[in-house]
Every structure is written in structure tokens, then in C-alpha cells.
Motif scaffolding. Structure first.
Motif, PDB file in Angstrom:
ATOM      1  N   UNK B   7      16.862   7.228  -6.299  1.00 31.92           N
ATOM      2  CA  UNK B   7      17.377   7.047  -7.650  1.00 31.92           C
ATOM      3  C   UNK B   7      17.083   5.638  -8.168  1.00 31.92           C
ATOM      4  N   UNK B   8      17.217   4.655  -7.264  1.00 34.61           N
ATOM      5  CA  UNK B   8      16.966   3.282  -7.708  1.00 34.61           C
ATOM      6  C   UNK B   8      15.507   3.122  -8.137  1.00 34.61           C
ATOM      7  N   UNK B   9      14.602   3.713  -7.378  1.00 33.07           N
ATOM      8  CA  UNK B   9      13.181   3.624  -7.719  1.00 33.07           C
ATOM      9  C   UNK B   9      12.883   4.313  -9.044  1.00 33.07           C
ATOM     10  N   UNK B  10      13.478   5.510  -9.233  1.00 33.92           N
ATOM     11  CA  UNK B  10      13.219   6.242 -10.474  1.00 33.92           C
ATOM     12  C   UNK B  10      13.738   5.457 -11.676  1.00 33.92           C
ATOM     13  N   UNK B  11      14.907   4.854 -11.514  1.00 34.49           N
ATOM     14  CA  UNK B  11      15.471   4.089 -12.617  1.00 34.49           C
ATOM     15  C   UNK B  11      14.619   2.868 -12.927  1.00 34.49           C
ATOM     16  N   UNK B  12      14.144   2.195 -11.896  1.00 28.89           N
ATOM     17  CA  UNK B  12      13.319   1.008 -12.103  1.00 28.89           C
ATOM     18  C   UNK B  12      12.039   1.355 -12.859  1.00 28.89           C
ATOM     19  N   UNK B  13      11.379   2.416 -12.428  1.00 23.59           N
ATOM     20  CA  UNK B  13      10.125   2.797 -13.085  1.00 23.59           C
ATOM     21  C   UNK B  13      10.354   3.164 -14.541  1.00 23.59           C
ATOM     22  N   UNK B  14      11.372   3.964 -14.775  1.00 21.30           N
ATOM     23  CA  UNK B  14      11.623   4.407 -16.137  1.00 21.30           C
ATOM     24  C   UNK B  14      12.021   3.237 -17.029  1.00 21.30           C
ATOM     25  N   UNK B  15      12.818   2.319 -16.502  1.00 22.17           N
ATOM     26  CA  UNK B  15      13.256   1.197 -17.350  1.00 22.17           C
ATOM     27  C   UNK B  15      12.099   0.270 -17.676  1.00 22.17           C
ATOM     28  N   UNK B  16      11.178   0.065 -16.736  1.00 23.23           N
ATOM     29  CA  UNK B  16      10.030  -0.794 -17.039  1.00 23.23           C
ATOM     30  C   UNK B  16       9.116  -0.117 -18.058  1.00 23.23           C
ATOM     31  N   UNK B  17       8.954   1.191 -17.955  1.00 26.59           N
ATOM     32  CA  UNK B  17       8.131   1.902 -18.944  1.00 26.59           C
ATOM     33  C   UNK B  17       8.750   1.797 -20.330  1.00 26.59           C
ATOM     34  N   UNK B  18      10.072   1.984 -20.417  1.00 25.94           N
ATOM     35  CA  UNK B  18      10.720   1.876 -21.727  1.00 25.94           C
ATOM     36  C   UNK B  18      10.614   0.456 -22.260  1.00 25.94           C
ATOM     37  N   UNK B  19      10.686  -0.532 -21.382  1.00 29.07           N
ATOM     38  CA  UNK B  19      10.543  -1.921 -21.815  1.00 29.07           C
ATOM     39  C   UNK B  19       9.162  -2.175 -22.398  1.00 29.07           C
ATOM     40  N   UNK B  20       8.125  -1.635 -21.736  1.00 26.58           N
ATOM     41  CA  UNK B  20       6.768  -1.782 -22.269  1.00 26.58           C
ATOM     42  C   UNK B  20       6.664  -1.138 -23.646  1.00 26.58           C
ATOM     43  N   UNK B  21       7.354  -0.012 -23.808  1.00 27.34           N
ATOM     44  CA  UNK B  21       7.296   0.698 -25.074  1.00 27.34           C
ATOM     45  C   UNK B  21       7.927  -0.109 -26.197  1.00 27.34           C
ATOM     46  N   UNK B  22       9.126  -0.692 -25.949  1.00 25.18           N
ATOM     47  CA  UNK B  22       9.733  -1.434 -27.054  1.00 25.18           C
ATOM     48  C   UNK B  22       8.981  -2.728 -27.335  1.00 25.18           C
ATOM     49  N   UNK B  23       8.356  -3.327 -26.329  1.00 26.94           N
ATOM     50  CA  UNK B  23       7.537  -4.513 -26.612  1.00 26.94           C
ATOM     51  C   UNK B  23       6.329  -4.143 -27.460  1.00 26.94           C
ATOM     52  N   UNK B  24       5.731  -2.975 -27.198  1.00 27.14           N
ATOM     53  CA  UNK B  24       4.587  -2.554 -28.005  1.00 27.14           C
ATOM     54  C   UNK B  24       5.003  -2.318 -29.447  1.00 27.14           C
ATOM     55  N   UNK B  25       6.163  -1.707 -29.654  1.00 27.64           N
ATOM     56  CA  UNK B  25       6.623  -1.474 -31.025  1.00 27.64           C
ATOM     57  C   UNK B  25       6.935  -2.797 -31.701  1.00 27.64           C
ATOM     58  N   UNK B  26       7.511  -3.728 -30.956  1.00 25.68           N
ATOM     59  CA  UNK B  26       7.799  -5.040 -31.541  1.00 25.68           C
ATOM     60  C   UNK B  26       6.517  -5.713 -31.988  1.00 25.68           C
ATOM     61  N   UNK B  27       5.471  -5.581 -31.177  1.00 22.70           N
ATOM     62  CA  UNK B  27       4.203  -6.200 -31.539  1.00 22.70           C
ATOM     63  C   UNK B  27       3.614  -5.535 -32.774  1.00 22.70           C
ATOM     64  N   UNK B  28       3.684  -4.206 -32.849  1.00 23.25           N
ATOM     65  CA  UNK B  28       3.114  -3.500 -33.993  1.00 23.25           C
ATOM     66  C   UNK B  28       3.875  -3.800 -35.267  1.00 23.25           C
ATOM     67  N   UNK B  29       5.179  -4.042 -35.141  1.00 22.89           N
ATOM     68  CA  UNK B  29       5.973  -4.266 -36.333  1.00 22.89           C
ATOM     69  C   UNK B  29       5.570  -5.545 -37.032  1.00 22.89           C
ATOM     70  N   UNK B  30       4.872  -6.427 -36.308  1.00 21.20           N
ATOM     71  CA  UNK B  30       4.351  -7.648 -36.920  1.00 21.20           C
ATOM     72  C   UNK B  30       3.399  -7.363 -38.061  1.00 21.20           C
ATOM     73  N   UNK B  31       2.674  -6.252 -37.962  1.00 23.42           N
ATOM     74  CA  UNK B  31       1.657  -5.987 -38.975  1.00 23.42           C
ATOM     75  C   UNK B  31       2.249  -5.729 -40.347  1.00 23.42           C
TER      76      UNK B  31
END
Lengths: 91, 167
Positions: B7-31
Motif C-alpha cells: 500500500x505504501x508503494x502504491x500510494x507513493x507512486x500515485x502521489x508522485x504522478x499526481x504531483x507531476x500532473x499539477x506541476x504540468x498544469x501550473x506550467x501551462x497556465x502561464x500561457x
């Protein structure tokens, strides 16, 4: 954890993390603060870890019924029959 | 989700993926933000203009630089790197760019400024081409985000020239 508990834990983890990500982004964007977004998300990850990773009792509400040890002795596992040249094993 | 480690591994992977996603949206919102920076440069004085003992030409200038780069800053900007370059043409090179001054602007408050300074870096030509030379002064800037792609742009200010004789 039982099977129902495992499913519950997985669903809770995914939903809580998604909510944390969305809330973090919206609050960070509206307050124009990257730091706020990161802090809220980190807090969300921490809360989710506390709820889903340890083996809480509410994940075990449908426990599996394993066979009692005393019952198990009355019905021994079937023995494998080896060739007649070797000694047969004890019952 | 059989065990604690699983469970700890699954949570870690999913949270890092979601973090990458919100950083990408933050970057796009600059445009979506509007950007209109402005700048003006005046040469106050040409201090020295000489041949470096049988080698190349060198110029020393005093510049008055006014710029307003505040609109470049968004919530996703870490810093803006700005520099002033002199650009001119010679028979040997079609474009020479010599960086005269630069600065790192860490936040919006520092982005609107006016400074008078002599050139931070030496303006040395490859050869003896600078007498009477016309050149452009260009303000370049690189916007460095907290997450995402860095982009660069510039303002070209033409019409500056050097004197015809050494002094």
C-alpha cells in the motif's frame, strides 16, 4: 486486512489523493502562490498515508473465516502414495 | 493491497504522478497571462575607445538602462535573467553579439528599475572594426519558471553608433 478492506483502502487512496491535488491546484492558482499549492498537496499526501496505509480495524469488517486448528486435525491432508518399494509414511 | 509495503508503494507512486500532473498544469497556465515588457537604453558617455596595444578594439561605455519587466512575472516564475548585448556586423562575422551587462531579477518588485552603470563586461571586438560602427543594443531576458519550460525574448533598440576616431 480482508478483501473488502483492501478494495476500500485502494479506492480511498486514489480519491483522497485526487481531491488533494485538485484542491491544492485551485487554491494555489487563485492565491498565486506556488508554495501554498505544494504545502496543501503535501498535507493531503500525509493525511492519505495516515488513513490508508496502516492496518486499521475498519478495514477488517468482513473477516475471512479460516478453519479452526482443532477442526483441521480431524481432517488431515491426503497423503501422497509413493511406490511400494519405499516405506509408506505414518498417518 | 495485501500488505503495508504494498500500500505504501502504491500510494507513493500515485502521489508522485499526481504531483507531476499539477506541476504540468501550473506550467501551462502561464500561457494565459498577458505580457508586455518595455525598456529603453541611453548611452550616457563613451569613456574610452582604443586599440588594445596592437590587438583588438575596446570600448568602455556608461549606460542608462530603464526597464519594466513586471508583466513577465507569474505565480510560476522563479526569476528573470536579463542582459544587454551590443549587436553589430563586421566583414568577418555577419552578427557579433557582445554582452555588456546582466542581472538576475528575483521578483516582481525588482523588475521595474533604472540604473546607470558602466558596462559590466568588456566590449572588445575581434579586430579593428569599431570606428564609426553602428550597432543595436538589445535587451534579452530569460524567464525561468518554478516548473516547466524556460522561454526567452528580447527588445531590439537600433541606432547607436561609435565615434570615428579613437579617444
Amino acid at each position: 486486512m480482508d478483501w473488502q478492506g483492501q478494495k476500500l483502502a485502494e479506492q480511498l487512496m486514489q480519491i483522497l489523493l485526487l481531491i488533494a491535488a485538485v484542491v491544492a491546484f485551485v487554491v494555489g492558482y487563485t492565491t498565486a502562490s506556488f508554495r501554498t499549492m505544494m504545502l496543501i498537496y503535501a498535507g493531503g499526501v500525509g493525511v492519505t498515508t495516515l488513513i490508508t496505509v496502516p492496518n486499521w480495524p475498519f478495514f477488517n469488517r468482513h473477516p475471512l473465516k479460516w478453519l479452526e486448528p482443532s477442526e483441521a486435525e480431524k481432517h488431515p491432508k491426503p497423503e501422497v502414495v509413493v511406490s511400494s518399494k519405499k516405506k509408506s509414511s505414518k498417518k | 493491497m495485501h500488505s503495508f509495503g504494498y500500500r505504501a508503494n502504491a500510494l507513493f507512486t500515485f502521489s508522485v504522478t499526481a504531483l507531476a500532473f499539477i506541476c504540468a498544469i501550473a506550467s501551462l497556465s502561464d500561457n494565459f497571462s498577458d505580457q508586455n515588457p518595455s525598456a529603453e537604453i541611453q548611452i550616457l558617455n563613451i569613456n574610452r575607445f582604443k586599440k588594445q596595444s596592437y590587438e583588438n578594439d575596446e570600448v568602455s561605455l556608461t549606460l542608462d538602462i530603464t526597464a519594466d519587466l513586471q508583466s513577465l512575472f507569474t505565480w510560476n516564475t522563479k526569476q528573470v535573467f536579463a542582459f544587454v548585448a551590443a549587436e553589430y556586423e563586421t566583414p568577418k562575422n555577419s552578427l557579433n553579439q557582445v554582452s555588456l551587462w546582466d542581472a538576475i531579477i528575483p521578483d516582481k518588485e525588482h523588475a521595474k528599475f533604472r540604473i546607470q552603470t558602466s558596462n559590466k563586461y568588456r566590449f572588445i571586438d575581434q579586430g579593428h572594426n569599431l570606428r564609426g560602427k553602428e550597432f543595436n543594443l538589445t535587451l534579452h531576458w530569460h524567464v525561468m519558471p518554478k516548473t516547466g519550460k524556460m522561454f526567452a525574448d528580447k527588445i531590439v533598440m537600433p541606432g547607436y553608433s561609435l565615434p570615428d576616431a579613437y579617444k
